[in-house]
Design a protein around this motif. Structure first.
Motif, PDB file in Angstrom:
ATOM      1  N   ARG A 200     -11.524 -11.829   1.935  1.00 41.92           N
ATOM      2  CA  ARG A 200     -11.308 -12.689   3.108  1.00 41.92           C
ATOM      3  C   ARG A 200     -12.126 -12.237   4.311  1.00 41.92           C
ATOM      4  N   GLY A 201     -12.963 -11.229   4.103  1.00 43.10           N
ATOM      5  CA  GLY A 201     -13.763 -10.725   5.205  1.00 43.10           C
ATOM      6  C   GLY A 201     -13.014  -9.793   6.129  1.00 43.10           C
ATOM      7  N   ARG A 202     -11.870  -9.253   5.680  1.00 37.26           N
ATOM      8  CA  ARG A 202     -11.087  -8.317   6.482  1.00 37.26           C
ATOM      9  C   ARG A 202     -11.412  -6.890   6.063  1.00 37.26           C
ATOM     10  N   LEU A 203     -11.281  -5.953   6.974  1.00 36.03           N
ATOM     11  CA  LEU A 203     -11.533  -4.555   6.645  1.00 36.03           C
ATOM     12  C   LEU A 203     -10.435  -4.017   5.741  1.00 36.03           C
ATOM     13  N   PRO A 204     -10.782  -3.387   4.629  1.00 33.49           N
ATOM     14  CA  PRO A 204      -9.765  -2.764   3.785  1.00 33.49           C
ATOM     15  C   PRO A 204      -9.243  -1.471   4.418  1.00 33.49           C
ATOM     16  N   ALA A 205      -7.972  -1.189   4.173  1.00 32.51           N
ATOM     17  CA  ALA A 205      -7.379   0.093   4.571  1.00 32.51           C
ATOM     18  C   ALA A 205      -7.653   1.067   3.433  1.00 32.51           C
ATOM     19  N   ASN A 206      -8.802   1.743   3.485  1.00 34.45           N
ATOM     20  CA  ASN A 206      -9.272   2.498   2.330  1.00 34.45           C
ATOM     21  C   ASN A 206      -9.157   4.008   2.477  1.00 34.45           C
ATOM     22  N   SER A 207      -8.472   4.472   3.539  1.00 35.31           N
ATOM     23  CA  SER A 207      -8.256   5.905   3.704  1.00 35.31           C
ATOM     24  C   SER A 207      -7.066   6.131   4.625  1.00 35.31           C
TER      25      SER A 207
ATOM     26  N   GLY B 237      -6.159  23.661   4.122  1.00 35.43           N
ATOM     27  CA  GLY B 237      -6.981  22.459   4.175  1.00 35.43           C
ATOM     28  C   GLY B 237      -7.307  21.916   2.806  1.00 35.43           C
ATOM     29  N   ARG B 238      -7.455  22.810   1.813  1.00 34.10           N
ATOM     30  CA  ARG B 238      -7.787  22.377   0.449  1.00 34.10           C
ATOM     31  C   ARG B 238      -6.715  21.427  -0.092  1.00 34.10           C
ATOM     32  N   ARG B 239      -5.468  21.756   0.182  1.00 36.66           N
ATOM     33  CA  ARG B 239      -4.375  20.897  -0.292  1.00 36.66           C
ATOM     34  C   ARG B 239      -4.463  19.507   0.327  1.00 36.66           C
ATOM     35  N   TRP B 240      -4.749  19.436   1.618  1.00 34.94           N
ATOM     36  CA  TRP B 240      -4.782  18.148   2.296  1.00 34.94           C
ATOM     37  C   TRP B 240      -6.010  17.342   1.920  1.00 34.94           C
ATOM     38  N   ARG B 241      -7.102  18.009   1.653  1.00 33.85           N
ATOM     39  CA  ARG B 241      -8.285  17.293   1.184  1.00 33.85           C
ATOM     40  C   ARG B 241      -8.044  16.683  -0.199  1.00 33.85           C
ATOM     41  N   ALA B 242      -7.312  17.409  -1.043  1.00 29.30           N
ATOM     42  CA  ALA B 242      -6.997  16.891  -2.375  1.00 29.30           C
ATOM     43  C   ALA B 242      -6.059  15.690  -2.281  1.00 29.30           C
ATOM     44  N   LEU B 243      -5.043  15.779  -1.399  1.00 28.06           N
ATOM     45  CA  LEU B 243      -4.134  14.650  -1.216  1.00 28.06           C
ATOM     46  C   LEU B 243      -4.871  13.430  -0.686  1.00 28.06           C
ATOM     47  N   LEU B 244      -5.782  13.656   0.263  1.00 33.57           N
ATOM     48  CA  LEU B 244      -6.535  12.535   0.817  1.00 33.57           C
ATOM     49  C   LEU B 244      -7.419  11.902  -0.253  1.00 33.57           C
ATOM     50  N   ASN B 245      -8.051  12.712  -1.063  1.00 32.73           N
ATOM     51  CA  ASN B 245      -8.914  12.181  -2.108  1.00 32.73           C
ATOM     52  C   ASN B 245      -8.126  11.301  -3.074  1.00 32.73           C
ATOM     53  N   GLU B 246      -6.935  11.757  -3.472  1.00 37.29           N
ATOM     54  CA  GLU B 246      -6.108  10.963  -4.380  1.00 37.29           C
ATOM     55  C   GLU B 246      -5.671   9.661  -3.722  1.00 37.29           C
TER      56      GLU B 246
ATOM     57  N   LEU C  49       0.825  -1.204   0.000  1.00 36.45           N
ATOM     58  CA  LEU C  49       0.000   0.000   0.000  1.00 36.45           C
ATOM     59  C   LEU C  49       0.863   1.260   0.000  1.00 36.45           C
ATOM     60  N   LEU C  50       1.930   1.242   0.776  1.00 34.99           N
ATOM     61  CA  LEU C  50       2.839   2.383   0.811  1.00 34.99           C
ATOM     62  C   LEU C  50       3.455   2.652  -0.558  1.00 34.99           C
ATOM     63  N   GLN C  51       3.852   1.590  -1.241  1.00 38.17           N
ATOM     64  CA  GLN C  51       4.460   1.754  -2.568  1.00 38.17           C
ATOM     65  C   GLN C  51       3.496   2.455  -3.520  1.00 38.17           C
ATOM     66  N   ALA C  52       2.217   2.116  -3.426  1.00 38.08           N
ATOM     67  CA  ALA C  52       1.228   2.755  -4.303  1.00 38.08           C
ATOM     68  C   ALA C  52       1.064   4.232  -3.984  1.00 38.08           C
TER      69      ALA C  52
ATOM     70  N   GLN D 253      -7.251   8.044  -1.338  1.00 36.96           N
ATOM     71  CA  GLN D 253      -8.405   7.164  -1.189  1.00 36.96           C
ATOM     72  C   GLN D 253      -8.709   6.409  -2.482  1.00 36.96           C
ATOM     73  N   ILE D 254      -8.565   7.083  -3.609  1.00 34.69           N
ATOM     74  CA  ILE D 254      -8.809   6.417  -4.899  1.00 34.69           C
ATOM     75  C   ILE D 254      -7.824   5.274  -5.099  1.00 34.69           C
ATOM     76  N   LEU D 255      -6.546   5.529  -4.817  1.00 33.40           N
ATOM     77  CA  LEU D 255      -5.537   4.477  -4.974  1.00 33.40           C
ATOM     78  C   LEU D 255      -5.789   3.316  -4.020  1.00 33.40           C
ATOM     79  N   LEU D 256      -6.132   3.623  -2.791  1.00 36.60           N
ATOM     80  CA  LEU D 256      -6.366   2.563  -1.812  1.00 36.60           C
ATOM     81  C   LEU D 256      -7.622   1.766  -2.161  1.00 36.60           C
ATOM     82  N   HIS D 257      -8.653   2.433  -2.583  1.00 35.62           N
ATOM     83  CA  HIS D 257      -9.905   1.753  -2.930  1.00 35.62           C
ATOM     84  C   HIS D 257      -9.691   0.741  -4.048  1.00 35.62           C
ATOM     85  N   ASN D 258      -8.837   1.089  -4.996  1.00 38.54           N
ATOM     86  CA  ASN D 258      -8.621   0.229  -6.167  1.00 38.54           C
ATOM     87  C   ASN D 258      -7.454  -0.740  -6.005  1.00 38.54           C
ATOM     88  N   HIS D 259      -6.814  -0.748  -4.861  1.00 40.88           N
ATOM     89  CA  HIS D 259      -5.608  -1.564  -4.706  1.00 40.88           C
ATOM     90  C   HIS D 259      -5.974  -3.043  -4.517  1.00 40.88           C
ATOM     91  N   PRO D 260      -5.255  -3.960  -5.202  1.00 38.02           N
ATOM     92  CA  PRO D 260      -5.566  -5.394  -5.075  1.00 38.02           C
ATOM     93  C   PRO D 260      -5.402  -5.934  -3.652  1.00 38.02           C
TER      94      PRO D 260
END
Length: 310
Positions: free
Chosen positions: A195-202, A169-178, A112-115, A180-187
């Motif tokens: 496996r029924g585990r909680l994803p690290a999605n943010s 705050g605008r800068r940090w909200r934009a970074l978080l949004n980007e 996740l860090l690499q992404a 979240q997209i990467l984490l949401h789509n990460h394999p």
């Protein structure tokens, strides 16, 4: 009172509501009823810890303190925690549902860090980990940062209520949004969900600051498995799980069974902790506090306290 007693035993506890509305054991009810109710302190774990540790200069730079404890390389930079969390979308936004208990293994965390490295690296803030669920952003020592809420304040609450506003705050909200997209789509997260585990999605940003000049405390030792207390104790030069004279801190903030607390303190039926401490302070995260002393057992006119309260 024996002159060979140690100092005070400070016991950190969660909010009283975490224990439910149980009826107290008769012995503990009598002991608390005869004890001294201290003025309420500020609410929250950060305020609770600040009653016993004082970084100098004033501030609460937990990212820098924990980075130093984890890696020993915090000096010369400003640090910000960017911890992996699980948020659950709902009709009004997204709620923070899990922090620090996702059970990410090192391989999952590294993937996740690499992404995320390009997102924060391109912004001039390298993202690294001190542990699978303790992630850090390294910034220039004079980098301006908005205020961020500690994660325990956000648990169960709308994520967006805790994001900074305004230009910074605008800068940090934009970074978080980007992110979240990467984490949401990460394999990795897809596999965890399968496996029924909680994803690290943010991510949760918090704890900004630099290593303090010193951390002051009257404590002589602490007993805790929590990284915030261990980092503060290390910075203050306080023994961990040490015995001996002086004021000691026992960290029970993750306990949810009041009977276990009674057992830890040996308060149910006898007061053997008083053999080595001249007083016990119960410090709850909702600000409620009591001081218990051996001589209070003679306060026969005091009624037992039947419940902990809210």
């Amino acid at each position: 009172m024996s002159t060979d007693r140690g100092g005070m035993l400070v016991t950190l506890l969660p909010e009283r509501r975490r224990f439910g509305r149980l009826r107290l054991d008769a012995d503990i009810a009598r002991l608390l009823g005869r004890g001294d109710r201290l003025p309420d302190g500020e609410v929250g774990e950060q305020a609770q810890l600040a009653r016993h540790f004082q970084p100098v200069p004033n501030g609460w730079p937990m990212a820098a303190l924990q980075r130093q404890a984890d890696c020993g390389d915090a000096s010369g930079f400003r640090w910000l925690r960017a911890d992996p969390v699980h948020v659950r979308p709902d009709i009004n936004g997204a709620r923070l549902m899990a922090w620090g208990n996702l059970d990410l293994d090192p391989a999952e965390a590294e993937a996740l860090l690499q992404a995320l490295h390009p997102v924060f690296g391109d912004a001039g803030m390298p993202l690294t980990a001190g542990a699978p669920e303790r992630w850090y952003l390294q910034l220039a020592i004079d980098a301006p940062l908005p205020d961020f809420s500690p994660p325990e304040q956000g648990l169960g609450d709308d994520l967006f209520r805790h994001l900074p506003e305004g230009g910074q705050g605008r800068r940090w909200r934009a970074l978080l949004n980007e992110a979240q997209i990467l984490l949401h789509n990460h394999p990795i997260n897809a596999a965890r969900a399968a496996r029924g585990r909680l994803p690290a999605n943010s991510l949760w940003f918090w704890g900004a600051g630099v290593v303090p000049e010193e951390v002051r405390s009257r404590l002589s030792s602490v007993s805790s498995s929590e990284n915030d207390v261990l980092a503060l104790a290390t910075a203050a030069g306080i023994a961990v799980d040490g015995a001996g004279q002086g004021d000691r801190l026992l960290d029970l903030r993750r306990e949810r069974d009041w009977r276990s607390v009674e057992g830890e303190l040996s308060l149910a039926g006898r007061s053997e902790k008083f053999a080595t401490h001249d007083s016990i302070v119960l410090d709850f995260a909702d600000g409620a506090r009591w001081r218990l002393r051996p001589a209070q057992r003679w306060r026969f006119w005091r009624r037992p306290m039947l419940e902990l309260g809210a």
